[in-house]
Design an enzyme around this catalytic site. Structure first.
Site, PDB file in Angstrom:
ATOM      1  N   GLY A 163     -13.430  23.431  -6.246  1.00  0.00           N
ATOM      2  CA  GLY A 163     -14.657  23.066  -5.530  1.00  0.00           C
ATOM      3  C   GLY A 163     -15.020  24.169  -4.567  1.00  0.00           C
ATOM      4  O   GLY A 163     -14.274  25.135  -4.388  1.00  0.00           O
ATOM      5  N   ALA A 164     -16.175  24.021  -3.934  1.00  0.00           N
ATOM      6  CA  ALA A 164     -16.671  25.085  -3.063  1.00  0.00           C
ATOM      7  C   ALA A 164     -15.963  25.104  -1.708  1.00  0.00           C
ATOM      8  O   ALA A 164     -16.093  26.059  -0.955  1.00  0.00           O
ATOM      9  CB  ALA A 164     -18.177  24.909  -2.850  1.00  0.00           C
ATOM     10  N   HIS A 165     -15.226  24.040  -1.382  1.00  0.00           N
ATOM     11  CA  HIS A 165     -14.614  23.934  -0.055  1.00  0.00           C
ATOM     12  C   HIS A 165     -13.110  24.224  -0.141  1.00  0.00           C
ATOM     13  O   HIS A 165     -12.447  23.764  -1.064  1.00  0.00           O
ATOM     14  CB  HIS A 165     -14.840  22.507   0.459  1.00  0.00           C
ATOM     15  CG  HIS A 165     -14.663  22.378   1.936  1.00  0.00           C
ATOM     16  ND1 HIS A 165     -13.422  22.447   2.541  1.00  0.00           N
ATOM     17  CD2 HIS A 165     -15.552  22.181   2.931  1.00  0.00           C
ATOM     18  CE1 HIS A 165     -13.573  22.298   3.848  1.00  0.00           C
ATOM     19  NE2 HIS A 165     -14.858  22.136   4.112  1.00  0.00           N
ATOM     20  N   PRO A 166     -12.554  25.014   0.819  1.00  0.00           N
ATOM     21  CA  PRO A 166     -11.107  25.239   0.791  1.00  0.00           C
ATOM     22  C   PRO A 166     -10.337  23.922   0.920  1.00  0.00           C
ATOM     23  O   PRO A 166     -10.768  23.015   1.623  1.00  0.00           O
ATOM     24  CB  PRO A 166     -10.847  26.148   1.992  1.00  0.00           C
ATOM     25  CG  PRO A 166     -12.075  26.124   2.809  1.00  0.00           C
ATOM     26  CD  PRO A 166     -13.199  25.673   1.942  1.00  0.00           C
ATOM     27  N   ARG A 167      -9.205  23.809   0.266  1.00  0.00           N
ATOM     28  CA  ARG A 167      -8.403  22.571   0.314  1.00  0.00           C
ATOM     29  C   ARG A 167      -6.954  22.854  -0.059  1.00  0.00           C
ATOM     30  O   ARG A 167      -6.649  23.834  -0.726  1.00  0.00           O
ATOM     31  CB  ARG A 167      -8.985  21.486  -0.595  1.00  0.00           C
ATOM     32  CG  ARG A 167      -8.722  21.723  -2.078  1.00  0.00           C
ATOM     33  CD  ARG A 167      -9.588  22.814  -2.662  1.00  0.00           C
ATOM     34  NE  ARG A 167      -9.294  23.097  -4.051  1.00  0.00           N
ATOM     35  CZ  ARG A 167      -8.417  24.002  -4.503  1.00  0.00           C
ATOM     36  NH1 ARG A 167      -7.711  24.709  -3.643  1.00  0.00           N
ATOM     37  NH2 ARG A 167      -8.210  24.184  -5.787  1.00  0.00           N
TER      38      ARG A 167
END
Ligand code: ZN
Length: 617
Positions: A81-85
């Site tokens: 996804g586009a968000h760091p995790r």
């Protein structure tokens, strides 16, 4: 006392399959007392932000159930996804709302982390206010390397998890939990459709500031000429000074404007250590913990300053609003109102209401609903959308619907008269004190702004402030007294078949009795404070209100007397001799003080009353 309120905002690494998210939020909602406020899925980020509130115990339980469920239903293998995790439950911050601070919330994060580590065997990192060491405060640093780098990170002794095994779990990854302040999303609306108008003011307010300019910077700063740092000239963004070296400018910014230039440049992605020659110069904004941009909202046909306040205790919504109003006026613009996006903590709105009441020369020590209503009017919170206090304010002090004090006066009096032992004298003593406190506050508020000396003004405001606080405290005690009595009655109904049951019943009864003593003792002590506040109001207040204040003193005394009687009658069945002796002594001391104050106050009041009547003759 009402329970503290905590907000929890876990982020889950799933933003596309909403059925899976539903399983997780169902687990949260299954915990009694927890209120699910918001579920915000993002397909691009492949991530869902969930918001819920409750008491500390409820929120930790719900957070654990959510982490556990996410570890079962989500799978990090192949997640992009586009968000760091870093994990299925990626971050899980606890946020203080009311009656708890950041330290308290950090403790909740540790409780969650310990349990997740032990029961789910997942690695857990603590961040921000709960961080175990300085380098773990920053979320971006903790999450560096993300899920893909986690297996390697866990092998590094520097990055040993705070809880749980240093073992990579491919399905769930790692949990990052911590404590942070409440984020207030706040928009200020202009009488303009021009986004540039909003941007120009937003850049003045935000901590990050803006590119510095000189020349034609008024009314709109953006029409000035941009400044650049040269080898022999370092212009200050906040005044006309030109420093010969960067170090000289740094010292100037600290001394003359009180900000750290390197920090300002860093916020604008400039590393001063690498040299600034050729880079644009920056002007610092007015407020820390404040992010802001301008935008145009088609629904409202208006431009807005879109503001995020990351610590409303440092920079409050009403503070930036007042600055925005000043700057708008300088630019020929009008602020038509403002808007809270999502929810606002009670204290943020309450402090705003008190600020505006003071601005108006009114007493800020009036009932809570009046203070909040003033905040809504003063900030124009209903300008572009309805603002319902009940729905928008988190941690609002309120009495339960079934509380005695939610009844009408007539119904309550009927309830007292029925052949049930509660509500009884203890609740009535608390109510008497609450009414006396109300009178003390009333007399103070009637006199404020009309007294002859600064001392008298301070005294009537003190009476108003204490009256409000004691009134709210004693109103709660009306129900607490009845509930304390109930817990003793419950204990009496426990089984007594076996010796063990008899002993447990006796112990529960003793505990119930001690609780039934604590509440009226608290009532008696608070009612003595009521007497003092009413006495203060009587002496400094308007002569016309003297009998109101005297009734306040008398009601306070009824509360002291009633509280003490209720302590004493409950002592007769308590077997702890030391406890009994101490309380008898405390009661005797308080009663003597209250009697002396009553005699003195009423003698003073009756004397003044007699003098007023004499004059009339
Ligand atoms: Zn300067």
């Amino acid at each position: 006392m009402p329970l503290p309120v905590v907000e929890c905002v876990p982020n889950f690494s799933e933003g596309r399959d909403l059925a899976k998210i539903k399983v997780i939020t169902d687990a949260i909602e299954a915990v009694a007392g927890v209120r699910l406020l918001d579920v915000d899925p993002g397909a691009d980020t492949h991530r869902t932000v969930v918001t819920f509130v409750g008491s500390p115990d409820q929120v930790v339980e719900a957070a654990f159930q959510a982490v556990k469920t996410a570890a079962q239903v989500l799978d990090m293998v192949g997640h992009h996804g586009a968000h760091p995790r870093m994990g299925a439950t990626d971050v899980c911050p606890f946020v203080p709302v009311e009656g708890i601070d950041l330290d308290g919330c950090a403790e909740l994060a540790r409780r969650l982390g310990e349990r997740v580590g032990r029961e789910l065997e997942l690695p857990v990192y603590l961040y921000e206010h709960a961080a175990s060491r300085p380098e773990r405060r920053n979320l971006a640093m903790v999450r560096k390397g993300e899920y893909e780098g986690l297996a390697e990170k866990l092998q590094d002794p520097q990055w040993a998890p705070d809880f749980g095994p240093a073992r990579f779990n491919p399905k769930a990854g790692a949990l990052i939990t911590g404590a942070r302040e409440f984020l207030v999303a706040y928009n200020v609306t202009l009488n303009s459709r021009d986004k540039a108008h909003a941007t120009d003011i937003a850049f003045e307010l935000r901590e990050k500031g803006r590119v510095a300019r000189r020349g034609q910077t008024s009314p709109f700063y953006s029409s000035g000429k941009e400044l650049t740092y040269a080898g022999d000239c370092y212009p200050c963004g906040n005044c006309g000074y030109d420093a010969p070296t960067f170090e000289a400018l740094e010292a100037h910014c600290k001394e003359a404007h009180g900000y750290d230039l390197r920090h300002l440049l860093k916020l604008n992605d400039i590393d001063a250590a690498k040299g600034v020659v050729g880079k644009k110069a920056y002007k610092a904004g007015l407020y820390t913990q404040c992010k802001a941009i301008g935008w145009y909202v088609d629904t409202y046909k208006r431009a807005q300053l879109s503001i995020n306040l990351t610590n409303y205790k440092v920079t409050a919504p009403h503070t930036v609003l007042e600055a925005a109003r000043r700057m708008a006026a300088e630019r020929g613009l009008v602020v038509t109102g403002s808007e809270i996006v999502g929810l606002v903590p009670f204290q943020a709105l309450y402090q705003a209401g008190r600020f505006y009441l003071k601005q108006q020369g009114k007493s800020p020590f009036v009932p809570i609903p009046d203070v909040l209503e003033n905040a809504v009017f003063s900030m124009g919170l209903a300008d572009v959308a309805p603002f319902e206090i009940e729905k928008k304010v988190l941690g609002l002090p309120r009495v339960a619907d079934r509380a005695l004090v939610a009844m009408t006066c007539a119904d309550f009096t009927d309830e007292v008269s029925r052949d049930t032992p509660a509500p009884g004298g203890g609740s009535i003593a608390a109510l008497a004190g609450a009414l006396g406190a109300g009178l003390a506050s009333m007399v103070g508020n009637l006199a404020q702004g009309r007294t002859r000396t600064a001392e008298a003004e301070a005294a009537v405001l003190q009476a108003a402030e204490q009256g409000q606080r004691l009134k709210d405290q004693l109103i709660l005690a009306v129900d607490e007294d009845t509930n304390a009595f109930n817990s003793y009655m419950d204990a009496r109904r426990l089984p007594q078949g076996t010796p063990a049951e008899k002993a447990a019943r006796e112990q529960a009864m003793q505990q119930g009795l001690k609780l039934a003593v604590d509440v009226p003792w608290g009532t008696a002590a608070a009612c003595f404070e009521v007497m003092k506040a009413a006495d203060l109001a009587m002496r400094a207040g308007n002569p016309a209100s003297i009998t109101d204040a005297m009734v306040g003193v008398q009601m306070g005394f009824a509360g002291v007397r009633g509280g003490i009687w209720n302590v004493l009658i409950n002592l007769k069945d308590i077997t702890d001799a030391g406890f009994n002796a101490e309380l008898r002594q405390r009661c005797a001391g308080l009663l003597a003080e209250a009697r002396a104050l009553l005699d003195e106050a009423l003698a003073h009041g009756d004397g003044k009353l007699a003098a007023m009547l004499d004059k009339k003759k």
